[in-house]
Write a protein that holds these residues in place. Structure first.
Motif, PDB file in Angstrom:
ATOM      1  N   PRO A 108      -4.587   6.089  -3.770  1.00  0.00           N
ATOM      2  CA  PRO A 108      -3.347   6.747  -3.433  1.00  0.00           C
ATOM      3  C   PRO A 108      -3.529   8.234  -4.191  1.00  0.00           C
ATOM      4  O   PRO A 108      -4.534   8.183  -5.099  1.00  0.00           O
ATOM      5  CB  PRO A 108      -2.330   6.017  -4.034  1.00  0.00           C
ATOM      6  CG  PRO A 108      -3.034   5.218  -5.328  1.00  0.00           C
ATOM      7  CD  PRO A 108      -4.397   4.897  -4.515  1.00  0.00           C
ATOM      8  N   ARG A 109      -2.672   9.419  -3.878  1.00  0.00           N
ATOM      9  CA  ARG A 109      -2.783  10.502  -4.571  1.00  0.00           C
ATOM     10  C   ARG A 109      -1.845  10.445  -5.724  1.00  0.00           C
ATOM     11  O   ARG A 109      -0.736   9.576  -5.530  1.00  0.00           O
ATOM     12  CB  ARG A 109      -2.582  11.608  -3.564  1.00  0.00           C
ATOM     13  CG  ARG A 109      -3.411  11.787  -2.360  1.00  0.00           C
ATOM     14  CD  ARG A 109      -3.177  12.884  -1.476  1.00  0.00           C
ATOM     15  NE  ARG A 109      -3.725  12.569  -0.108  1.00  0.00           N
ATOM     16  CZ  ARG A 109      -3.198  12.516   0.863  1.00  0.00           C
ATOM     17  NH1 ARG A 109      -1.787  12.801   1.046  1.00  0.00           N
ATOM     18  NH2 ARG A 109      -3.845  12.190   1.979  1.00  0.00           N
TER      19      ARG A 109
ATOM     20  N   THR B  49       0.827  -1.325  -0.172  1.00  0.00           N
ATOM     21  CA  THR B  49       0.010   0.017  -0.053  1.00  0.00           C
ATOM     22  C   THR B  49       0.732   1.282   0.010  1.00  0.00           C
ATOM     23  O   THR B  49       1.892   1.344   0.635  1.00  0.00           O
ATOM     24  CB  THR B  49      -0.783   0.062   1.323  1.00  0.00           C
ATOM     25  OG1 THR B  49      -1.752  -1.304   1.278  1.00  0.00           O
ATOM     26  CG2 THR B  49      -1.841   1.226   1.238  1.00  0.00           C
TER      27      THR B  49
ATOM     28  N   GLU C 125       0.663   5.657  -0.356  1.00  0.00           N
ATOM     29  CA  GLU C 125      -0.006   6.978  -0.275  1.00  0.00           C
ATOM     30  C   GLU C 125       0.155   7.731  -1.453  1.00  0.00           C
ATOM     31  O   GLU C 125      -0.700   8.663  -1.951  1.00  0.00           O
ATOM     32  CB  GLU C 125       0.337   7.789   1.091  1.00  0.00           C
ATOM     33  CG  GLU C 125       0.255   7.074   2.464  1.00  0.00           C
ATOM     34  CD  GLU C 125       0.786   7.910   3.603  1.00  0.00           C
ATOM     35  OE1 GLU C 125       0.452   9.211   3.551  1.00  0.00           O
ATOM     36  OE2 GLU C 125       1.131   7.369   4.198  1.00  0.00           O
TER      37      GLU C 125
END
Length: 75
Positions: A73-74, A44, A46
Motif C-alpha cells: 500500500p501507499r 487489502t 491501497e
C-alpha cells in the motif's frame, strides 16, 4: 484507505473528511499498529494513513511490517 491512529477523535474527523470526498473511502480505522496488522491480514487496502506517535509500537517502527502485511500500500 486504512486509518491508523490512537485517537478516536482524530480517526472520526479524518474518516469523515475523507469519506466526504469523491476520490477515496475509508475501509477501516484502527487504534494501533497491532490492530492494523490484524486488519491487513483480512483486507487489502491501497493507502494507509498512519500516525507516527502511538502507544506500544509507534508508526515508524511498525512501518516495515505494515508494508509487508499490506502487500504494497501507499503511505
Amino acid at each position: 484507505m486504512l486509518l491508523v491512529d490512537d485517537s478516536v477523535v482524530a480517526r472520526a474527523v479524518i474518516a469523515r473528511t475523507i469519506d466526504a470526498s469523491d476520490r477515496f473511502s475509508v475501509v477501516g480505522a484502527v487504534g494501533s499498529a497491532a490492530a492494523a496488522l490484524e486488519f491487513l491480514g483480512r483486507t487489502t487496502v491501497e493507502f494507509i494513513l498512519l500516525d507516527i506517535e502511538m502507544p506500544g509500537i509507534d508508526g515508524l517502527t511498525a512501518l516495515p511490517a505494515l508494508v509487508a502485511a499490506g502487500k504494497g500500500p501507499r503511505f
